[in-house]
Structures are given as C-alpha cells and as structure tokens.
Scaffold this motif. Sequence first.
Motif, PDB file in Angstrom:
ATOM      1  N   LEU A  11       0.750  -1.191   0.003  1.00  0.00           N
ATOM      2  CA  LEU A  11       0.039  -0.140   0.210  1.00  0.00           C
ATOM      3  C   LEU A  11       0.823   1.100  -0.195  1.00  0.00           C
ATOM      4  N   ALA A  12       1.881   1.236   0.741  1.00  0.00           N
ATOM      5  CA  ALA A  12       2.770   2.467   1.013  1.00  0.00           C
ATOM      6  C   ALA A  12       3.331   2.564  -0.258  1.00  0.00           C
ATOM      7  N   SER A  13       3.715   1.655  -1.069  1.00  0.00           N
ATOM      8  CA  SER A  13       4.602   2.090  -2.366  1.00  0.00           C
ATOM      9  C   SER A  13       3.822   2.952  -3.305  1.00  0.00           C
ATOM     10  N   ALA A  14       2.579   3.080  -3.420  1.00  0.00           N
ATOM     11  CA  ALA A  14       1.851   4.111  -4.311  1.00  0.00           C
ATOM     12  C   ALA A  14       2.121   5.317  -3.768  1.00  0.00           C
ATOM     13  N   PHE A  15       2.108   5.487  -2.460  1.00  0.00           N
ATOM     14  CA  PHE A  15       2.282   6.836  -2.118  1.00  0.00           C
ATOM     15  C   PHE A  15       3.705   7.293  -1.914  1.00  0.00           C
ATOM     16  N   ILE A  16       4.567   6.322  -1.857  1.00  0.00           N
ATOM     17  CA  ILE A  16       6.217   6.843  -1.957  1.00  0.00           C
ATOM     18  C   ILE A  16       6.630   7.076  -3.254  1.00  0.00           C
ATOM     19  N   THR A  17       5.944   6.196  -4.412  1.00  0.00           N
ATOM     20  CA  THR A  17       6.293   6.716  -5.646  1.00  0.00           C
ATOM     21  C   THR A  17       5.463   7.901  -6.012  1.00  0.00           C
ATOM     22  N   ARG A  18       4.198   8.380  -5.774  1.00  0.00           N
ATOM     23  CA  ARG A  18       3.661   9.501  -6.006  1.00  0.00           C
ATOM     24  C   ARG A  18       4.413  10.660  -5.168  1.00  0.00           C
ATOM     25  N   GLY A  19       4.708  10.544  -4.022  1.00  0.00           N
ATOM     26  CA  GLY A  19       5.355  11.590  -3.334  1.00  0.00           C
ATOM     27  C   GLY A  19       6.788  12.171  -4.058  1.00  0.00           C
ATOM     28  N   VAL A  20       7.665  10.997  -4.238  1.00  0.00           N
ATOM     29  CA  VAL A  20       8.946  11.201  -4.959  1.00  0.00           C
ATOM     30  C   VAL A  20       8.609  11.908  -6.372  1.00  0.00           C
ATOM     31  N   ASP A  21       7.657  11.294  -6.998  1.00  0.00           N
ATOM     32  CA  ASP A  21       7.229  11.917  -8.265  1.00  0.00           C
ATOM     33  C   ASP A  21       7.183  13.512  -8.167  1.00  0.00           C
ATOM     34  N   ALA A  22       6.199  13.948  -7.106  1.00  0.00           N
ATOM     35  CA  ALA A  22       5.741  15.225  -6.939  1.00  0.00           C
ATOM     36  C   ALA A  22       6.943  16.107  -6.397  1.00  0.00           C
ATOM     37  N   LEU A  23       7.664  15.503  -5.873  1.00  0.00           N
ATOM     38  CA  LEU A  23       9.178  16.290  -5.229  1.00  0.00           C
ATOM     39  C   LEU A  23       9.764  16.599  -6.736  1.00  0.00           C
ATOM     40  N   GLN A  24      10.094  15.559  -7.662  1.00  0.00           N
ATOM     41  CA  GLN A  24      10.994  15.730  -8.636  1.00  0.00           C
ATOM     42  C   GLN A  24      10.242  16.632 -10.012  1.00  0.00           C
ATOM     43  N   HIS A  25       8.966  16.125  -9.994  1.00  0.00           N
ATOM     44  CA  HIS A  25       8.160  16.888 -11.232  1.00  0.00           C
ATOM     45  C   HIS A  25       6.819  17.424 -10.669  1.00  0.00           C
ATOM     46  N   PRO A  26       6.868  18.621 -10.043  1.00  0.00           N
ATOM     47  CA  PRO A  26       5.836  19.242  -9.562  1.00  0.00           C
ATOM     48  C   PRO A  26       4.758  20.032 -10.650  1.00  0.00           C
ATOM     49  N   GLY A  27       5.477  20.270 -11.648  1.00  0.00           N
ATOM     50  CA  GLY A  27       4.747  20.996 -12.992  1.00  0.00           C
ATOM     51  C   GLY A  27       3.446  20.623 -13.310  1.00  0.00           C
ATOM     52  N   THR A  28       3.020  19.269 -13.381  1.00  0.00           N
ATOM     53  CA  THR A  28       1.669  18.863 -13.875  1.00  0.00           C
ATOM     54  C   THR A  28       0.869  18.919 -12.691  1.00  0.00           C
ATOM     55  N   ARG A  29       1.354  19.239 -11.342  1.00  0.00           N
ATOM     56  CA  ARG A  29       0.311  19.415 -10.410  1.00  0.00           C
ATOM     57  C   ARG A  29      -0.076  20.763 -10.008  1.00  0.00           C
ATOM     58  N   ILE A  30       0.821  21.579 -10.467  1.00  0.00           N
ATOM     59  CA  ILE A  30       0.724  23.181 -10.054  1.00  0.00           C
ATOM     60  C   ILE A  30      -0.734  23.632 -10.341  1.00  0.00           C
ATOM     61  N   PRO A  31      -1.393  23.290 -11.486  1.00  0.00           N
ATOM     62  CA  PRO A  31      -2.845  23.870 -11.435  1.00  0.00           C
ATOM     63  C   PRO A  31      -3.505  23.497 -10.461  1.00  0.00           C
TER      64      PRO A  31
END
Length: 166
Positions: A11-31
């Motif tokens: 279960l945690a793997s989904a959050f860890i990968t999403r979290g790391v992705d948000a840290l590295q590539h925040p652009g698509t989530r900015i809107p």
Amino acid sequence: MVFRKLARPLLASAFITRGVDALQHPGTRIPAAQKFSESVAEPLGLPQDPELLVRVNGAVMAGAGALLALGKMPRLAGVALTLSLVPATLFEHRFWEESDAEVKAAEKKQFFGNLGLLGGVLLASLDTAGAPGLAWRTKNAAHVASLESQLAAKNAASALSDKLPF
C-alpha cells in the motif's frame, strides 16, 4: 502476521512513488495546487506558492508512506496520508468538471483509485495487529476503575460495620 508485513509496504509503495514524483516533477500538479491555494491555503494562512505546496505534499506522501511501509507509527502515517490524499484527490481529479469524455473517464478512474487508496490507508492505520485499540483500552480501564471503587466502598462499609458496637 505475514500478510500485515506484506500489505503495508504494498500500500505504501503507491504513496512513496507519488510523493517522490511530486518532489521531482511538480509541474503537472501546479494547476490543482493553485486551486487549492486559492480555496483552502489562503484562508488558513498556509503558504500560497503552488509549487511549494506540491513539494510539501509530495514530501508528506513519501515520508508517511515510508513510515507505513516500515510499520512505524502507522496511525500517524495514516493520518498524514489521509490529510495529503484527500485534498490532492479533490483538487487534481475533478472529473465532474470535464467535458471531454476521455479526459473525464481518466480523471474519474484516478479519483476512485485514490478513494481506494484512502480506504486502504484507513484500514492500515486502524489495524491494531490483534492488540486492543485505544478506545477499548480506555473503556476497559474506566470499567476496572469503577469495579475497584465499588469493591473499595464495600470493604470500607464492611470494616465500618465491624467496628460499630450494635
């Protein structure tokens, strides 16, 4: 139990990968973070920098996901993941606002996928590994204290009646 040791990291793997992705590539989530900032962050006095909000949310997801995976402070991790996931879901995957059928379907899938993750987090954070939960322990302690006070009152009354001359 072996399932618990396997289920939490899965279960945690989904959050860890999403979290790391948000840290590295925040652009698509900015809107979505901009909408959150205007609706929620500004009235609460939180930072209004959408990129910072995305990165903070990513850090919370990755950190709390790691705690959940390790079985450390699972309730605290569950609360943090819930507080991170709910706004992200409500502001990123607004399928009801989409007019394009394909986009709407994709956003709806993401929205309900996040709800599924939320359900998993709630179950994982409420799991007491077979030990009684805090609510039960509190109620039980109150019950034991009540029984002990009743016993003490009976013993005191009995001792007092033994000393009375009549």
